[in-house]
Design an enzyme around this catalytic site. Sequence first.
Site, mmCIF file in Angstrom:
data_model
loop_
_atom_site.group_PDB
_atom_site.id
_atom_site.type_symbol
_atom_site.label_atom_id
_atom_site.label_comp_id
_atom_site.label_asym_id
_atom_site.label_seq_id
_atom_site.Cartn_x
_atom_site.Cartn_y
_atom_site.Cartn_z
ATOM 1 N N THR A 7 51.328 -32.641 -49.545
ATOM 2 C CA THR A 7 50.296 -32.981 -48.569
ATOM 3 C C THR A 7 49.454 -34.125 -49.116
ATOM 4 O OG1 THR A 7 48.451 -32.119 -47.266
ATOM 5 C CG2 THR A 7 48.626 -31.296 -49.487
ATOM 6 N N GLY A 11 41.602 -31.242 -48.167
ATOM 7 C CA GLY A 11 41.124 -29.889 -47.879
ATOM 8 C C GLY A 11 42.179 -28.848 -48.217
ATOM 9 N N ASP A 69 54.867 -24.986 -43.554
ATOM 10 C CA ASP A 69 54.878 -25.374 -42.151
ATOM 11 C C ASP A 69 54.492 -24.144 -41.339
ATOM 12 O OD1 ASP A 69 55.181 -27.446 -40.256
ATOM 13 O OD2 ASP A 69 57.021 -26.519 -39.555
ATOM 14 N N SER A 70 53.723 -24.357 -40.296
ATOM 15 C CA SER A 70 53.228 -23.208 -39.541
ATOM 16 C C SER A 70 53.027 -23.586 -38.092
ATOM 17 C CB SER A 70 51.895 -22.738 -40.142
ATOM 18 O OG SER A 70 50.952 -23.788 -40.093
ATOM 19 N N TYR A 154 44.520 -23.458 -32.840
ATOM 20 C CA TYR A 154 44.475 -22.480 -31.741
ATOM 21 C C TYR A 154 43.573 -21.276 -32.067
ATOM 22 C CZ TYR A 154 48.502 -25.197 -30.192
ATOM 23 O OH TYR A 154 49.314 -26.227 -29.793
ATOM 24 N N ASP A 155 42.837 -21.322 -33.170
ATOM 25 C CA ASP A 155 42.009 -20.176 -33.580
ATOM 26 C C ASP A 155 41.116 -19.614 -32.469
ATOM 27 O OD1 ASP A 155 43.086 -20.057 -36.073
ATOM 28 O OD2 ASP A 155 41.363 -20.884 -37.141
ATOM 29 N N LYS A 175 40.005 -13.841 -42.253
ATOM 30 C CA LYS A 175 41.175 -14.488 -41.632
ATOM 31 C C LYS A 175 42.329 -14.542 -42.638
ATOM 32 C CE LYS A 175 43.135 -18.712 -39.747
ATOM 33 N NZ LYS A 175 43.043 -20.125 -39.422
HETATM 34 P P1 IMP Z 1 51.062 -27.586 -39.964
HETATM 35 O O1 IMP Z 1 51.647 -26.380 -40.618
HETATM 36 O O2 IMP Z 1 49.988 -28.203 -40.797
HETATM 37 O O3 IMP Z 1 52.141 -28.535 -39.502
HETATM 38 O O4 IMP Z 1 50.303 -27.051 -38.641
HETATM 39 C C1 IMP Z 1 50.908 -26.927 -37.401
HETATM 40 C C2 IMP Z 1 49.932 -26.627 -36.268
HETATM 41 O O5 IMP Z 1 50.005 -25.231 -35.973
HETATM 42 C C3 IMP Z 1 48.477 -26.911 -36.490
HETATM 43 O O6 IMP Z 1 48.135 -28.235 -36.177
HETATM 44 C C4 IMP Z 1 47.818 -25.945 -35.502
HETATM 45 O O7 IMP Z 1 47.839 -26.476 -34.213
HETATM 46 C C5 IMP Z 1 48.758 -24.746 -35.552
HETATM 47 N N1 IMP Z 1 48.310 -23.761 -36.543
HETATM 48 C C6 IMP Z 1 48.931 -23.408 -37.695
HETATM 49 N N2 IMP Z 1 48.232 -22.458 -38.348
HETATM 50 C C7 IMP Z 1 47.130 -22.233 -37.596
HETATM 51 C C8 IMP Z 1 45.998 -21.363 -37.764
HETATM 52 O O8 IMP Z 1 45.841 -20.621 -38.756
HETATM 53 N N3 IMP Z 1 45.083 -21.407 -36.779
HETATM 54 C C9 IMP Z 1 45.190 -22.208 -35.688
HETATM 55 N N4 IMP Z 1 46.194 -23.042 -35.496
HETATM 56 C C10 IMP Z 1 47.176 -23.053 -36.443
#
Ligand code: IMP
Length: 202
Positions: A7, A11, A69-70, A154-155, A175
């Site tokens: 990354t 943060g 990734d999430s 989307y929290d 959380k």
């Molecule tokens: P990345 O893993 O940084 O690519 O995040 C992918 C996207 O998934 C983020 O920009 C959010 O839109 C959403 N996302 C992933 N984790 C969370 C979370 O803990 N809360 C809210 N949105 C999330």
Amino acid sequence: MRIVVATRNRGKLEELAVMLGPLGVDVRSLEDYPHVPEVVEDGKTFAENAVKKAREVAGATGEIALADDSGLEVDCLGGAPGVHSARFAGEGKDDRANNEKLIRLMEGVPREKRGACFKCVVALAVPEGRVYTAEGACRGIIGDKPRGNGGFGYDPLFIVPDLGKTFAELDMDVKNAVSHRGKAFARAREIIAGLAAGREGR
Ligand code: IMP
């Protein structure tokens, strides 16, 4: 032992450094390796993206690399936005636009059909080629309007049924205790501890 986090986000790096601190790991980021190119996240799953990022960064730096990734999978939308969570409302759009799109798509959907799941995959790649993954998931309900000021993404729409609150209404430590990311990183920490023990023993 040194780990490069895939990354350039300060943060994210600070959060990880705190989490991995007790393991005595030297945590670096791509800021320390400016020659490493941006990895294109074009996988069909969170795991594909996390593994691709970790592999490429381990290959380019010669260090152990960590990538995550999430995203959010909504049941009644067939798993969307999924790997497209960050750019659901279009390239360059922000969290607010993504949330507005989700609210719109789910207008009139009854509560029992508003189930969703946040998912996170953490991949650890060693420069010799092996890759380890850790996954975490958290199920919830998509609210019909935003609630709370904390968190990101989307929290404000993601309600944890057992707590009766959205992710955006929870303190960060609460959380992290229940979230997809918290669970995936707890497992990743065990993998890192194992890798560190293995390297010391060489
Ligand atoms: P990345 O893993 O940084 O690519 O995040 C992918 C996207 O998934 C983020 O920009 C959010 O839109 C959403 N996302 C992933 N984790 C969370 C979370 O803990 N809360 C809210 N949105 C999330």
